[in-house]
Design a protein around this motif. Structure first.
Motif, PDB file in Angstrom:
ATOM      1  N   SER A 150      -9.251 -10.225  -0.695  1.00 45.74           N
ATOM      2  CA  SER A 150      -8.986  -9.739  -2.002  1.00 45.74           C
ATOM      3  C   SER A 150      -7.518  -8.437  -1.975  1.00 45.74           C
ATOM      4  CB  SER A 150      -9.305 -10.012  -2.902  1.00 45.74           C
ATOM      5  OG  SER A 150     -10.160  -8.583  -2.613  1.00 45.74           O
ATOM      6  N   GLY A 151      -7.139  -8.394  -2.901  1.00 43.06           N
ATOM      7  CA  GLY A 151      -6.762  -6.974  -2.836  1.00 43.06           C
ATOM      8  C   GLY A 151      -7.167  -5.723  -3.009  1.00 43.06           C
ATOM      9  N   THR A 152      -8.138  -5.990  -3.857  1.00 41.04           N
ATOM     10  CA  THR A 152      -9.845  -5.361  -4.119  1.00 41.04           C
ATOM     11  C   THR A 152     -10.151  -4.526  -2.262  1.00 41.04           C
ATOM     12  OG1 THR A 152     -10.169  -6.624  -6.521  1.00 41.04           O
ATOM     13  CG2 THR A 152     -12.006  -5.024  -4.915  1.00 41.04           C
ATOM     14  N   TYR A 185      -3.669  -0.146 -10.857  1.00 42.56           N
ATOM     15  CA  TYR A 185      -5.300  -0.606 -10.884  1.00 42.56           C
ATOM     16  C   TYR A 185      -4.945  -1.113  -9.990  1.00 42.56           C
ATOM     17  CZ  TYR A 185      -8.342  -5.626 -11.335  1.00 42.56           C
ATOM     18  OH  TYR A 185      -9.182  -5.739 -10.538  1.00 42.56           O
ATOM     19  N   HIS A 186      -6.066  -0.964  -9.326  1.00 41.35           N
ATOM     20  CA  HIS A 186      -6.311  -1.449  -7.730  1.00 41.35           C
ATOM     21  C   HIS A 186      -7.238  -1.900  -7.270  1.00 41.35           C
ATOM     22  CE1 HIS A 186      -3.934   1.442  -7.180  1.00 41.35           C
ATOM     23  NE2 HIS A 186      -4.037   3.333  -7.795  1.00 41.35           N
ATOM     24  N   GLY A 187      -7.663  -2.443  -8.663  1.00 40.13           N
ATOM     25  CA  GLY A 187      -8.718  -3.779  -7.898  1.00 40.13           C
ATOM     26  C   GLY A 187     -10.852  -3.286  -8.804  1.00 40.13           C
ATOM     27  N   GLU A 206       0.432   2.128  -6.901  1.00 41.77           N
ATOM     28  CA  GLU A 206       1.081   1.221  -6.925  1.00 41.77           C
ATOM     29  C   GLU A 206       2.837   1.862  -7.547  1.00 41.77           C
ATOM     30  OE1 GLU A 206       0.174  -1.896  -9.956  1.00 41.77           O
ATOM     31  OE2 GLU A 206      -1.375  -0.179 -10.840  1.00 41.77           O
ATOM     32  N   ASN A 219      -0.084  -2.654 -13.949  1.00 41.98           N
ATOM     33  CA  ASN A 219      -1.338  -3.220 -14.452  1.00 41.98           C
ATOM     34  C   ASN A 219      -1.770  -2.294 -15.816  1.00 41.98           C
ATOM     35  OD1 ASN A 219      -2.317  -5.011 -12.863  1.00 41.98           O
ATOM     36  ND2 ASN A 219      -2.262  -2.934 -11.596  1.00 41.98           N
ATOM     37  N   ASP A 228      -0.074   0.751  -2.735  1.00 40.06           N
ATOM     38  CA  ASP A 228      -0.125  -0.270  -3.105  1.00 40.06           C
ATOM     39  C   ASP A 228       0.721  -1.727  -3.635  1.00 40.06           C
ATOM     40  OD1 ASP A 228      -2.350  -2.661  -3.762  1.00 40.06           O
ATOM     41  OD2 ASP A 228      -3.633  -1.144  -5.167  1.00 40.06           O
ATOM     42  N   VAL A 258       0.385  -4.883  -3.671  1.00 37.90           N
ATOM     43  CA  VAL A 258      -0.764  -6.024  -3.975  1.00 37.90           C
ATOM     44  C   VAL A 258       0.390  -7.375  -4.724  1.00 37.90           C
ATOM     45  CG1 VAL A 258      -2.160  -6.867  -5.106  1.00 37.90           C
ATOM     46  CG2 VAL A 258      -2.551  -5.734  -3.098  1.00 37.90           C
ATOM     47  N   ILE A 259       0.858  -6.098  -5.837  1.00 32.28           N
ATOM     48  CA  ILE A 259       1.545  -7.339  -6.611  1.00 32.28           C
ATOM     49  C   ILE A 259       3.645  -7.344  -6.483  1.00 32.28           C
ATOM     50  CG2 ILE A 259       3.294  -6.750  -8.798  1.00 32.28           C
ATOM     51  CD1 ILE A 259       0.281  -6.332 -10.221  1.00 32.28           C
ATOM     52  N   LYS A 297      -1.878 -11.368  -3.014  1.00 35.12           N
ATOM     53  CA  LYS A 297      -1.180 -12.115  -3.970  1.00 35.12           C
ATOM     54  C   LYS A 297      -0.055 -13.022  -3.065  1.00 35.12           C
ATOM     55  CE  LYS A 297      -1.986  -9.264  -8.063  1.00 35.12           C
ATOM     56  NZ  LYS A 297      -2.785  -9.773  -9.512  1.00 35.12           N
TER      57      LYS A 297
HETATM   58  C1  LIG Z   1      -1.685  -3.630  -7.592  1.00 35.95           C
HETATM   59  C2  LIG Z   1      -3.232  -3.725  -7.430  1.00 35.95           C
HETATM   60  N1  LIG Z   1      -3.783  -3.824  -6.267  1.00 35.95           N
HETATM   61  C3  LIG Z   1      -4.970  -4.602  -6.464  1.00 35.95           C
HETATM   62  C4  LIG Z   1      -5.172  -5.606  -6.962  1.00 35.95           C
HETATM   63  C5  LIG Z   1      -6.990  -6.308  -6.817  1.00 35.95           C
HETATM   64  O1  LIG Z   1      -6.398  -7.801  -6.420  1.00 35.95           O
HETATM   65  P1  LIG Z   1      -7.617  -9.154  -6.205  1.00 35.95           P
HETATM   66  O2  LIG Z   1      -7.567  -9.314  -7.607  1.00 35.95           O
HETATM   67  O3  LIG Z   1      -6.621 -10.156  -5.485  1.00 35.95           O
HETATM   68  O4  LIG Z   1      -8.754  -8.192  -5.628  1.00 35.95           O
HETATM   69  C6  LIG Z   1      -4.524  -5.857  -7.772  1.00 35.95           C
HETATM   70  C7  LIG Z   1      -4.670  -6.691  -8.752  1.00 35.95           C
HETATM   71  O5  LIG Z   1      -4.383  -7.621  -9.872  1.00 35.95           O
HETATM   72  C8  LIG Z   1      -3.538  -5.391  -8.095  1.00 35.95           C
HETATM   73  O6  LIG Z   1      -2.346  -5.910  -9.768  1.00 35.95           O
END
Ligand SMILES: Cc1ncc(COP(=O)(O)O)c(C=O)c1O
Ligand SMILES: NCC(=O)CCC(=O)O
Length: 417
Positions: free
Chosen positions: A110-112, A138-140, A198, A203, A231, A233-234, A259
């Motif tokens: 996961s991103g988390t 937001y980083h999880g 980000e 977020n 980060d 993830v998005i 993602k």
């Molecule tokens: C920029 C960013 N980092 C990390 C995450 C966390 O990812 P996950 O929901 O897969 O744990 C998200 C989730 O939306 C995100 O937008």
């Protein structure tokens, strides 16, 4: 039916859901049976044009045949082996080809997890403890990033979560997004392991980096011995096939992905400079492990998605749909508003005239936004039920969909006031 499922769900799950933003849909969340292309289909049989797309992963829309076939091929062979499989090598080579700053990487779930590993790696590599993040990023959902966090943490009024030890909070510095002087001041003590950011904020709604913000971060980090973590993830594979770092021409030391790169299956990736990544177990002392790391189904889906992105004009289609939505919103809304868009991610803020950081985003009229959400839902369009999320388009949002949505928007904005 959704209402019946919801009644049972409330007794099974805290708040009735398994991730908080899902509970924001009023009067209760609709339950979804399936999806195809730009549409999802509710238990009641209603088709909705989807601008949520699983909160970002489904860049090719729902159920694209080439991804499904790749996953089916893997399913036929089995799906968990506790040993390496070919697909992880294929996916990593593709990622490195398109995001060359990720010289080596680790697949997690996961991103988390990806940001958790990235921060631990940065501490292990630099020998420093503190990290810097930005208000509303937001980083999880782990301790070190649930401090002034955006997304559902802000939506539910807990940007700093209960249960995060104060000992942890003390190691995390926070600056407003787009504020380089704050960063300069904090990093000048040379006691921070990393800055995590980000590169486009997705977020708190969508907030683009000001001109020079990302390159400024790069310079300050390099001159203070601080690692720069993007980060993505998005933004990874969404803003370009090389992510935000390709779009803006700024290279971080560490990148996190999630993602899109898993094609809608669980994934996280942390990658970066070789000498940093080699700190990870088993080659170094910074621990990471996972039963499901590099899960074959996620690997297969990821390879299929990137193959598509390498060959099609998917970014052009997704971006065209996003621009059409935004233009139509601008045309139909009488109210003061801001629409921030970068490529195929965007959000509207009602009742404000500028949104360049989280505190400006918090001033937007969230009630009016929820009215827009609800009335669009009645018109057959699903946008996130929270001001502090992003709208996404996919390569499946073609001209017919755009035409439908433009008409829906004209009707829906009447209820916004
Ligand atoms: C920029 C960013 N980092 C990390 C995450 C966390 O990812 P996950 O929901 O897969 O744990 C998200 C989730 O939306 C995100 O937008
Ligand atoms: N922007 C935050 C997310 O996309 C998370 C989705 C979720 O937790 O349901």
């Amino acid at each position: 039916m959704s209402g019946e499922l919801w009644e049972v769900a409330k007794s099974l799950f805290p708040g009735g859901v398994n991730s908080p933003v899902r509970a924001k849909v009023q009067p209760y969340p609709f339950y979804v049976r399936g999806g195809q292309g730009p549409y999802i289909f509710t238990e009641e049989g209603k088709a909705l044009v989807d601008f949520v797309l699983g909160y970002g992963p489904l860049f090719l829309g729902h159920n694209p045949p080439y991804v499904r076939r790749a996953v089916e091929r893997q399913l036929e062979r089995g799906w968990l082996f506790g040993t390496p499989s070919r697909a992880e090598v294929e996916l990593a080579r593709k990622i490195r080809r398109h995001v060359p700053s990720m010289e080596k990487m680790r697949f997690v779930n996961s991103g988390t997890e990806a940001t958790m590993v990235a921060l631990r790696l940065a501490r292990g590599y630099t020998g420093r403890t503190k990290v810097l993040k930005f208000d509303g990023n937001y980083h999880g959902a782990h301790d070190y990033v649930l401090i002034d966090a955006g997304s559902a943490a802000s939506e539910y009024g807990v940007p700093t979560s209960a249960g995060v030890p104060e000992e942890v909070t003390r190691t995390v510095s926070v600056c407003p997004y787009n504020d380089l002087s704050c960063v300069q001041k904090i990093l000048s003590k040379e006691d921070h392991a990393a800055v995590i950011v980000e590169p486009v904020m997705g977020n708190m709604g969508v907030i683009p980096p000001s001109k020079g913000f990302l390159s400024g971060l790069r310079e300050i980090c390099s001159s203070t011995g601080t690692l720069l973590i993007f980060d993505e993830v998005i933004t990874g594979f969404r803003l370009s096939i090389s992510g935000a770092q390709g779009l803006f021409g700024v290279n971080p030391d560490i990148t996190t992905l999630g993602k899109i790169v898993g094609g809608g299956f669980p994934i996280g990736v942390v990658g970066g400079r070789k000498e940093i990544m080699d700190q990870l177990t088993p080659s170094g002392p910074v621990f990471n492990a996972g039963t499901f790391n590099a899960h074959p189904l996620s690997m297969a889906a990821g390879v299929a998605v990137i193959e598509q992105l390498e060959n099609g004009n998917h970014h052009v289609v997704a971006e065209r749909a996003a621009k059409a939505f935004v233009d139509s919103l601008d045309d139909s809304l009488k109210l003061t508003h801001v629409v921030n868009r970068v490529g195929s991610m965007f959000q509207v803020f009602l009742g404000v005239s500028e949104v360049r950081n989280a505190s400006q985003a918090r001033k937007a009229d969230r009630e009016a936004y929820l009215r827009l959400h609800s009335s669009l839902l009645r018109e057959g369009v699903f946008i996130p039920p929270s001001q502090f999320e992003a709208l996404f388009t996919s390569a499946a949002h073609d001209q017919d969909v755009v035409d439908f949505v433009v008409r829906a928007l004209r009707n829906a904005v009447r209820s916004v006031g």
